[in-house]
Design a protein around this motif. Structure first.
Motif, PDB file in Angstrom:
ATOM      1  N   ASN A  82     -32.952 -16.360 -34.160  1.00  0.00           N
ATOM      2  CA  ASN A  82     -34.406 -16.234 -34.176  1.00  0.00           C
ATOM      3  C   ASN A  82     -34.852 -14.808 -33.877  1.00  0.00           C
ATOM      4  OD1 ASN A  82     -34.062 -15.970 -31.415  1.00  0.00           O
ATOM      5  ND2 ASN A  82     -35.101 -17.863 -30.886  1.00  0.00           N
ATOM      6  N   GLY A  83     -36.059 -14.533 -34.342  1.00  0.00           N
ATOM      7  CA  GLY A  83     -36.692 -13.264 -34.035  1.00  0.00           C
ATOM      8  C   GLY A  83     -36.092 -12.053 -34.706  1.00  0.00           C
ATOM      9  N   VAL A  84     -35.349 -12.233 -35.790  1.00  0.00           N
ATOM     10  CA  VAL A  84     -34.807 -11.077 -36.510  1.00  0.00           C
ATOM     11  C   VAL A  84     -35.953 -10.380 -37.232  1.00  0.00           C
ATOM     12  CG1 VAL A  84     -33.223 -10.315 -38.307  1.00  0.00           C
ATOM     13  CG2 VAL A  84     -32.566 -12.179 -36.773  1.00  0.00           C
ATOM     14  N   HIS A  85     -36.075  -9.071 -37.042  1.00  0.00           N
ATOM     15  CA  HIS A  85     -37.226  -8.346 -37.579  1.00  0.00           C
ATOM     16  C   HIS A  85     -36.789  -6.986 -38.111  1.00  0.00           C
ATOM     17  CE1 HIS A  85     -41.321  -7.007 -38.139  1.00  0.00           C
ATOM     18  NE2 HIS A  85     -41.184  -6.011 -37.275  1.00  0.00           N
ATOM     19  N   LYS A  86     -37.060  -6.761 -39.381  1.00  0.00           N
ATOM     20  CA  LYS A  86     -36.785  -5.473 -40.027  1.00  0.00           C
ATOM     21  C   LYS A  86     -35.341  -5.005 -39.825  1.00  0.00           C
ATOM     22  CE  LYS A  86     -41.502  -3.622 -40.076  1.00  0.00           C
ATOM     23  NZ  LYS A  86     -41.599  -3.627 -41.546  1.00  0.00           N
ATOM     24  N   CYS A  87     -34.397  -5.897 -40.088  1.00  0.00           N
ATOM     25  CA  CYS A  87     -32.987  -5.513 -40.008  1.00  0.00           C
ATOM     26  C   CYS A  87     -32.154  -6.470 -40.855  1.00  0.00           C
ATOM     27  CB  CYS A  87     -32.494  -5.487 -38.566  1.00  0.00           C
ATOM     28  SG  CYS A  87     -32.476  -7.094 -37.757  1.00  0.00           S
ATOM     29  N   THR A  88     -30.854  -6.221 -40.913  1.00  0.00           N
ATOM     30  CA  THR A  88     -29.921  -7.050 -41.666  1.00  0.00           C
ATOM     31  C   THR A  88     -28.947  -7.702 -40.696  1.00  0.00           C
ATOM     32  OG1 THR A  88     -30.060  -5.651 -43.635  1.00  0.00           O
ATOM     33  CG2 THR A  88     -28.121  -7.074 -43.431  1.00  0.00           C
ATOM     34  N   VAL A  89     -28.749  -9.011 -40.842  1.00  0.00           N
ATOM     35  CA  VAL A  89     -27.827  -9.764 -40.004  1.00  0.00           C
ATOM     36  C   VAL A  89     -26.780 -10.413 -40.900  1.00  0.00           C
ATOM     37  CG1 VAL A  89     -27.569 -11.743 -38.460  1.00  0.00           C
ATOM     38  CG2 VAL A  89     -29.502 -10.197 -38.187  1.00  0.00           C
ATOM     39  N   VAL A  90     -25.511 -10.258 -40.529  1.00  0.00           N
ATOM     40  CA  VAL A  90     -24.414 -10.849 -41.286  1.00  0.00           C
ATOM     41  C   VAL A  90     -23.580 -11.708 -40.341  1.00  0.00           C
ATOM     42  CG1 VAL A  90     -22.434 -10.442 -42.784  1.00  0.00           C
ATOM     43  CG2 VAL A  90     -24.343  -8.810 -42.764  1.00  0.00           C
ATOM     44  N   LYS A  91     -23.391 -12.971 -40.678  1.00  0.00           N
ATOM     45  CA  LYS A  91     -22.564 -13.876 -39.892  1.00  0.00           C
ATOM     46  C   LYS A  91     -21.548 -14.542 -40.814  1.00  0.00           C
ATOM     47  CE  LYS A  91     -24.766 -13.052 -36.092  1.00  0.00           C
ATOM     48  NZ  LYS A  91     -24.111 -12.301 -34.983  1.00  0.00           N
ATOM     49  N   GLY A  92     -20.272 -14.457 -40.425  1.00  0.00           N
ATOM     50  CA  GLY A  92     -19.208 -15.079 -41.201  1.00  0.00           C
ATOM     51  C   GLY A  92     -18.581 -16.235 -40.449  1.00  0.00           C
ATOM     52  N   ALA A  93     -17.493 -16.773 -41.006  1.00  0.00           N
ATOM     53  CA  ALA A  93     -16.851 -17.941 -40.414  1.00  0.00           C
ATOM     54  C   ALA A  93     -16.348 -17.665 -39.008  1.00  0.00           C
ATOM     55  CB  ALA A  93     -15.701 -18.398 -41.311  1.00  0.00           C
ATOM     56  N   SER A  94     -15.919 -16.443 -38.725  1.00  0.00           N
ATOM     57  CA  SER A  94     -15.414 -16.125 -37.386  1.00  0.00           C
ATOM     58  C   SER A  94     -16.524 -16.130 -36.346  1.00  0.00           C
ATOM     59  CB  SER A  94     -14.730 -14.761 -37.399  1.00  0.00           C
ATOM     60  OG  SER A  94     -15.641 -13.745 -37.774  1.00  0.00           O
ATOM     61  N   ASP A  95     -17.766 -15.971 -36.777  1.00  0.00           N
ATOM     62  CA  ASP A  95     -18.899 -15.953 -35.851  1.00  0.00           C
ATOM     63  C   ASP A  95     -19.423 -17.341 -35.538  1.00  0.00           C
ATOM     64  OD1 ASP A  95     -19.236 -13.022 -35.734  1.00  0.00           O
ATOM     65  OD2 ASP A  95     -19.809 -13.238 -37.835  1.00  0.00           O
ATOM     66  N   VAL A  96     -19.208 -18.281 -36.428  1.00  0.00           N
ATOM     67  CA  VAL A  96     -19.855 -19.583 -36.285  1.00  0.00           C
ATOM     68  C   VAL A  96     -18.870 -20.726 -36.168  1.00  0.00           C
ATOM     69  CG1 VAL A  96     -21.928 -18.852 -37.501  1.00  0.00           C
ATOM     70  CG2 VAL A  96     -20.029 -19.795 -38.800  1.00  0.00           C
ATOM     71  N   GLN A  97     -17.647 -20.441 -35.738  1.00  0.00           N
ATOM     72  CA  GLN A  97     -16.674 -21.512 -35.597  1.00  0.00           C
ATOM     73  C   GLN A  97     -17.070 -22.449 -34.455  1.00  0.00           C
ATOM     74  OE1 GLN A  97     -12.939 -19.743 -34.650  1.00  0.00           O
ATOM     75  NE2 GLN A  97     -13.753 -18.499 -32.975  1.00  0.00           N
ATOM     76  N   ASN A  98     -16.651 -23.687 -34.563  1.00  0.00           N
ATOM     77  CA  ASN A  98     -16.880 -24.716 -33.551  1.00  0.00           C
ATOM     78  C   ASN A  98     -18.337 -25.132 -33.397  1.00  0.00           C
ATOM     79  OD1 ASN A  98     -14.135 -24.675 -32.978  1.00  0.00           O
ATOM     80  ND2 ASN A  98     -14.370 -23.127 -31.398  1.00  0.00           N
ATOM     81  N   PHE A  99     -19.140 -24.986 -34.435  1.00  0.00           N
ATOM     82  CA  PHE A  99     -20.468 -25.586 -34.404  1.00  0.00           C
ATOM     83  C   PHE A  99     -20.854 -25.940 -35.837  1.00  0.00           C
ATOM     84  CE2 PHE A  99     -22.303 -21.967 -36.313  1.00  0.00           C
ATOM     85  CZ  PHE A  99     -23.615 -22.244 -36.615  1.00  0.00           C
ATOM     86  N   ILE A 100     -21.810 -26.836 -35.987  1.00  0.00           N
ATOM     87  CA  ILE A 100     -22.104 -27.285 -37.339  1.00  0.00           C
ATOM     88  C   ILE A 100     -23.573 -27.205 -37.735  1.00  0.00           C
ATOM     89  CG2 ILE A 100     -20.096 -28.780 -37.653  1.00  0.00           C
ATOM     90  CD1 ILE A 100     -21.770 -31.111 -36.695  1.00  0.00           C
ATOM     91  N   ASP A 101     -24.480 -27.035 -36.788  1.00  0.00           N
ATOM     92  CA  ASP A 101     -25.900 -26.996 -37.128  1.00  0.00           C
ATOM     93  C   ASP A 101     -26.490 -25.647 -36.745  1.00  0.00           C
ATOM     94  OD1 ASP A 101     -25.652 -29.651 -37.826  1.00  0.00           O
ATOM     95  OD2 ASP A 101     -26.353 -30.377 -35.889  1.00  0.00           O
ATOM     96  N   LEU A 102     -27.301 -25.087 -37.634  1.00  0.00           N
ATOM     97  CA  LEU A 102     -27.913 -23.784 -37.364  1.00  0.00           C
ATOM     98  C   LEU A 102     -29.382 -23.820 -37.730  1.00  0.00           C
ATOM     99  CD1 LEU A 102     -27.653 -20.759 -36.615  1.00  0.00           C
ATOM    100  CD2 LEU A 102     -27.049 -20.331 -39.004  1.00  0.00           C
ATOM    101  N   LYS A 103     -30.210 -23.210 -36.878  1.00  0.00           N
ATOM    102  CA  LYS A 103     -31.634 -23.072 -37.163  1.00  0.00           C
ATOM    103  C   LYS A 103     -31.975 -21.587 -37.223  1.00  0.00           C
ATOM    104  CE  LYS A 103     -34.764 -25.794 -35.454  1.00  0.00           C
ATOM    105  NZ  LYS A 103     -35.672 -26.498 -34.500  1.00  0.00           N
ATOM    106  N   VAL A 104     -32.556 -21.155 -38.334  1.00  0.00           N
ATOM    107  CA  VAL A 104     -33.057 -19.795 -38.485  1.00  0.00           C
ATOM    108  C   VAL A 104     -34.560 -19.865 -38.296  1.00  0.00           C
ATOM    109  CG1 VAL A 104     -33.254 -17.820 -40.031  1.00  0.00           C
ATOM    110  CG2 VAL A 104     -31.175 -19.216 -40.055  1.00  0.00           C
TER     111      VAL A 104
END
Length: 255
Positions: A82-104
Protein backbone atom coordinates in the motif's frame (compact mmCIF):
# COMPACT_ATOMS: atom_id res chain seq x y z
CA UNK A 1 -23.17 -20.76 -16.08
CA UNK A 2 -23.74 -18.36 -13.20
CA UNK A 3 -22.29 -20.84 -10.76
CA UNK A 4 -18.82 -20.32 -12.17
CA UNK A 5 -18.83 -16.79 -10.74
CA UNK A 6 -19.02 -18.18 -7.21
CA UNK A 7 -15.89 -19.60 -5.66
CA UNK A 8 -17.47 -22.60 -3.93
CA UNK A 9 -15.38 -24.99 -1.87
CA UNK A 10 -16.45 -28.04 -3.86
CA UNK A 11 -15.62 -26.36 -7.16
CA UNK A 12 -19.19 -26.72 -8.39
CA UNK A 13 -20.05 -24.76 -11.53
CA UNK A 14 -23.80 -25.21 -10.90
CA UNK A 15 -25.75 -22.33 -9.38
CA UNK A 16 -28.41 -24.68 -8.00
CA UNK A 17 -25.81 -26.91 -6.34
CA UNK A 18 -24.02 -23.95 -4.76
CA UNK A 19 -27.12 -22.10 -3.53
CA UNK A 20 -29.16 -22.75 -0.36
CA UNK A 21 -32.44 -22.69 -2.32
CA UNK A 22 -32.15 -26.00 -4.18
CA UNK A 23 -29.90 -28.09 -1.92
CA UNK A 24 -32.27 -31.06 -2.16
CA UNK A 25 -31.86 -31.13 -5.95
CA UNK A 26 -35.40 -29.97 -6.72
CA UNK A 27 -34.56 -27.28 -9.27
CA UNK A 28 -38.21 -26.95 -10.26
CA UNK A 29 -38.97 -25.07 -7.03
CA UNK A 30 -39.66 -21.38 -7.68
CA UNK A 31 -37.70 -18.78 -5.74
CA UNK A 32 -37.97 -14.96 -5.88
CA UNK A 33 -35.30 -13.50 -8.15
CA UNK A 34 -34.59 -10.77 -5.58
CA UNK A 35 -33.66 -13.43 -2.98
CA UNK A 36 -31.31 -15.16 -5.42
CA UNK A 37 -29.72 -11.84 -6.41
CA UNK A 38 -29.19 -10.89 -2.75
CA UNK A 39 -27.58 -14.27 -2.04
CA UNK A 40 -25.24 -13.95 -5.04
CA UNK A 41 -24.19 -10.45 -4.00
CA UNK A 42 -23.52 -11.59 -0.43
CA UNK A 43 -21.60 -14.65 -1.65
CA UNK A 44 -19.33 -12.51 -3.81
CA UNK A 45 -18.68 -10.17 -0.88
CA UNK A 46 -17.89 -13.05 1.47
CA UNK A 47 -15.04 -14.25 -0.74
CA UNK A 48 -12.62 -11.56 0.38
CA UNK A 49 -9.53 -13.17 1.97
CA UNK A 50 -9.67 -13.54 5.74
CA UNK A 51 -7.57 -10.84 7.34
CA UNK A 52 -4.55 -11.79 9.42
CA UNK A 53 -1.80 -9.36 10.42
CA UNK A 54 -0.80 -7.61 7.22
CA UNK A 55 2.52 -6.21 6.13
CA UNK A 56 2.77 -2.52 5.32
CA UNK A 57 5.30 -2.57 2.54
CA UNK A 58 7.47 0.48 2.20
CA UNK A 59 10.70 -1.48 1.92
CA UNK A 60 11.25 -5.25 1.67
CA UNK A 61 8.06 -7.28 1.74
CA UNK A 62 7.60 -9.04 5.09
CA UNK A 63 5.21 -11.92 4.78
CA UNK A 64 3.79 -14.43 7.19
CA UNK A 65 2.44 -17.47 5.42
CA UNK A 66 0.59 -20.69 5.94
CA UNK A 67 3.17 -23.36 5.19
CA UNK A 68 0.61 -26.15 5.06
CA UNK A 69 -1.27 -25.95 1.70
CA UNK A 70 -3.93 -28.30 3.02
CA UNK A 71 -5.08 -25.66 5.50
CA UNK A 72 -5.16 -22.66 3.16
CA UNK A 73 -8.93 -22.82 2.58
CA UNK A 74 -9.56 -22.35 6.32
CA UNK A 75 -6.91 -19.79 7.28
CA UNK A 76 -5.42 -18.07 4.28
CA UNK A 77 -2.59 -15.72 5.12
CA UNK A 78 -2.33 -12.37 3.42
CA UNK A 79 -0.20 -9.28 2.89
CA UNK A 80 -0.68 -5.78 1.59
CA UNK A 81 1.24 -3.51 -0.71
CA UNK A 82 0.00 0.00 0.00
CA UNK A 83 0.84 3.63 -0.43
CA UNK A 84 3.22 3.23 -3.37
CA UNK A 85 3.58 6.69 -4.93
CA UNK A 86 5.58 7.84 -7.95
CA UNK A 87 7.93 4.86 -8.03
CA UNK A 88 8.38 1.34 -9.41
CA UNK A 89 7.95 -1.78 -7.26
CA UNK A 90 9.03 -5.25 -8.38
CA UNK A 91 8.16 -8.40 -6.43
CA UNK A 92 9.11 -11.91 -7.55
CA UNK A 93 8.56 -15.42 -6.24
CA UNK A 94 11.40 -15.08 -3.71
CA UNK A 95 9.63 -12.09 -2.15
CA UNK A 96 6.20 -13.63 -1.77
CA UNK A 97 6.86 -17.22 -0.77
CA UNK A 98 4.68 -18.81 1.91
CA UNK A 99 1.62 -16.65 1.37
CA UNK A 100 -1.24 -16.76 -1.08
CA UNK A 101 -3.36 -13.60 -0.83
CA UNK A 102 -2.23 -10.07 -1.69
CA UNK A 103 -3.99 -6.72 -1.53
CA UNK A 104 -2.64 -3.73 -3.49
CA UNK A 105 -4.18 -0.69 -1.86
CA UNK A 106 -4.02 3.07 -2.26
CA UNK A 107 -1.19 3.25 -4.82
CA UNK A 108 -0.83 6.26 -7.09
CA UNK A 109 1.20 7.06 -10.19
CA UNK A 110 3.24 3.86 -9.88
CA UNK A 111 4.46 0.86 -11.84
CA UNK A 112 3.93 -2.39 -9.95
CA UNK A 113 5.27 -5.74 -11.16
CA UNK A 114 4.06 -8.82 -9.27
CA UNK A 115 6.03 -11.53 -11.07
CA UNK A 116 4.80 -14.49 -9.06
CA UNK A 117 1.81 -16.79 -8.82
CA UNK A 118 -0.90 -15.94 -6.29
CA UNK A 119 -4.15 -17.49 -5.13
CA UNK A 120 -6.13 -14.26 -4.66
CA UNK A 121 -5.34 -10.66 -5.50
CA UNK A 122 -7.29 -7.49 -4.68
CA UNK A 123 -6.47 -4.11 -6.23
CA UNK A 124 -8.31 -1.37 -4.37
CA UNK A 125 -8.37 2.42 -4.56
CA UNK A 126 -5.46 2.88 -6.97
CA UNK A 127 -5.06 5.66 -9.54
CA UNK A 128 -2.75 6.25 -12.50
CA UNK A 129 -0.98 2.90 -12.01
CA UNK A 130 0.25 0.17 -14.31
CA UNK A 131 0.05 -3.19 -12.55
CA UNK A 132 1.39 -6.37 -14.13
CA UNK A 133 0.67 -9.57 -12.26
CA UNK A 134 1.68 -13.18 -12.49
CA UNK A 135 -1.05 -15.84 -12.64
CA UNK A 136 -3.82 -15.57 -10.04
CA UNK A 137 -5.12 -19.08 -9.42
CA UNK A 138 -8.51 -18.05 -8.08
CA UNK A 139 -9.96 -14.52 -8.10
CA UNK A 140 -8.63 -11.07 -9.00
CA UNK A 141 -10.84 -8.27 -7.63
CA UNK A 142 -10.34 -4.69 -8.86
CA UNK A 143 -12.42 -2.04 -7.11
CA UNK A 144 -12.65 1.76 -6.96
CA UNK A 145 -9.71 2.38 -9.28
CA UNK A 146 -9.20 5.17 -11.82
CA UNK A 147 -6.88 5.34 -14.81
CA UNK A 148 -5.19 2.02 -14.13
CA UNK A 149 -3.79 -0.51 -16.56
CA UNK A 150 -3.84 -4.08 -15.31
CA UNK A 151 -2.26 -7.00 -17.17
CA UNK A 152 -3.04 -10.35 -15.62
CA UNK A 153 -3.67 -14.05 -16.07
CA UNK A 154 -6.34 -15.26 -13.67
CA UNK A 155 -9.10 -17.78 -13.17
CA UNK A 156 -11.73 -15.10 -12.54
CA UNK A 157 -11.57 -11.32 -13.05
CA UNK A 158 -14.04 -9.13 -11.18
CA UNK A 159 -14.23 -5.35 -11.60
CA UNK A 160 -16.41 -2.93 -9.63
CA UNK A 161 -16.76 0.85 -9.66
CA UNK A 162 -13.78 1.67 -11.87
CA UNK A 163 -13.16 4.55 -14.27
CA UNK A 164 -11.08 5.08 -17.39
CA UNK A 165 -9.06 1.87 -17.07
CA UNK A 166 -7.75 -0.97 -19.22
CA UNK A 167 -7.65 -4.67 -18.39
CA UNK A 168 -5.63 -7.10 -20.50
CA UNK A 169 -6.34 -10.60 -19.29
CA UNK A 170 -5.83 -14.27 -19.96
CA UNK A 171 -8.81 -15.95 -18.34
CA UNK A 172 -10.97 -18.96 -19.12
CA UNK A 173 -14.07 -17.61 -17.34
CA UNK A 174 -16.05 -14.54 -18.28
CA UNK A 175 -14.87 -11.37 -16.47
CA UNK A 176 -17.57 -9.94 -14.25
CA UNK A 177 -18.34 -6.21 -13.95
CA UNK A 178 -20.75 -4.55 -11.55
CA UNK A 179 -21.36 -1.18 -9.96
CA UNK A 180 -20.58 2.19 -11.56
CA UNK A 181 -18.05 1.38 -14.28
CA UNK A 182 -17.25 3.89 -17.04
CA UNK A 183 -14.78 4.14 -19.93
CA UNK A 184 -13.27 0.70 -19.41
CA UNK A 185 -11.46 -1.36 -22.02
CA UNK A 186 -10.77 -5.09 -22.06
CA UNK A 187 -8.41 -7.06 -24.25
CA UNK A 188 -6.07 -10.05 -24.46
CA UNK A 189 -3.02 -10.70 -22.31
CA UNK A 190 -0.03 -8.86 -23.75
CA UNK A 191 3.16 -9.49 -21.81
CA UNK A 192 5.70 -12.15 -20.84
CA UNK A 193 8.43 -12.83 -18.29
CA UNK A 194 10.81 -15.81 -18.06
CA UNK A 195 9.04 -17.72 -15.26
CA UNK A 196 5.53 -17.14 -16.61
CA UNK A 197 5.01 -20.67 -17.97
CA UNK A 198 6.07 -22.24 -14.66
CA UNK A 199 3.78 -19.94 -12.71
CA UNK A 200 0.89 -20.69 -15.09
CA UNK A 201 1.32 -24.40 -14.45
CA UNK A 202 1.40 -23.95 -10.69
CA UNK A 203 -1.77 -21.84 -10.87
CA UNK A 204 -3.43 -24.46 -13.11
CA UNK A 205 -4.18 -21.90 -15.82
CA UNK A 206 -4.20 -22.83 -19.50
CA UNK A 207 -2.74 -20.11 -21.76
CA UNK A 208 -4.52 -21.69 -24.75
CA UNK A 209 -7.90 -21.20 -23.11
CA UNK A 210 -7.69 -17.58 -22.07
CA UNK A 211 -9.94 -15.55 -24.38
CA UNK A 212 -13.01 -15.30 -22.16
CA UNK A 213 -12.48 -11.53 -21.89
CA UNK A 214 -14.47 -11.43 -25.13
CA UNK A 215 -17.48 -12.72 -23.17
CA UNK A 216 -17.36 -10.18 -20.34
CA UNK A 217 -20.55 -9.98 -18.28
CA UNK A 218 -22.20 -7.16 -16.35
CA UNK A 219 -24.39 -7.70 -13.30
CA UNK A 220 -27.42 -5.44 -13.23
CA UNK A 221 -29.47 -7.06 -10.50
CA UNK A 222 -31.31 -9.27 -11.09
CA UNK A 223 -30.14 -9.48 -14.71
CA UNK A 224 -26.85 -10.52 -16.25
CA UNK A 225 -26.02 -9.04 -19.64
CA UNK A 226 -23.06 -8.71 -21.95
CA UNK A 227 -20.75 -6.06 -20.53
CA UNK A 228 -20.50 -4.49 -23.98
CA UNK A 229 -24.23 -3.64 -23.86
CA UNK A 230 -23.86 -1.34 -20.85
CA UNK A 231 -23.95 2.37 -21.64
CA UNK A 232 -23.70 5.64 -19.78
CA UNK A 233 -25.98 7.78 -21.88
CA UNK A 234 -24.82 7.00 -25.42
CA UNK A 235 -21.28 6.07 -24.37
CA UNK A 236 -20.38 2.39 -23.86
CA UNK A 237 -19.21 1.70 -20.32
CA UNK A 238 -17.05 -1.23 -21.40
CA UNK A 239 -15.42 -1.72 -24.80
CA UNK A 240 -13.00 -4.12 -26.44
CA UNK A 241 -9.55 -2.78 -27.24
CA UNK A 242 -9.31 -2.08 -30.97
CA UNK A 243 -6.82 -4.40 -32.74
CA UNK A 244 -4.98 -1.33 -34.03
CA UNK A 245 -4.40 -0.23 -30.41
CA UNK A 246 -3.03 -3.57 -29.22
CA UNK A 247 0.63 -3.43 -28.16
CA UNK A 248 2.88 -5.88 -26.35
CA UNK A 249 4.26 -4.74 -23.02
CA UNK A 250 7.86 -5.62 -22.18
CA UNK A 251 8.68 -6.57 -18.58
CA UNK A 252 12.20 -5.18 -17.98
CA UNK A 253 12.85 -7.51 -15.02
CA UNK A 254 13.37 -11.20 -14.36
CA UNK A 255 11.01 -12.99 -11.98
Amino acid sequence: CMGTLLDTEDGSASLSAASPFWKDGDVSRLCPASDVASWIQQSLSDQEPRSVPLSHISGPMRLGGNKNPANTSRARSSATLNGVHKCTVVKGASDVQNFIDLKVFGCHDAYIYLLCDLAYLTILGCTDCTIITGPVARVLNIEHCERVKVITACNQLRVANCLDSTFNSCTSSSPLFWGDNRALFVGPYNTFYPALSIHMQRAHLDPHNGLAWRNSLALDWPSIVSAFECKYGETPCISAIAPSSYVEVVVPFRA
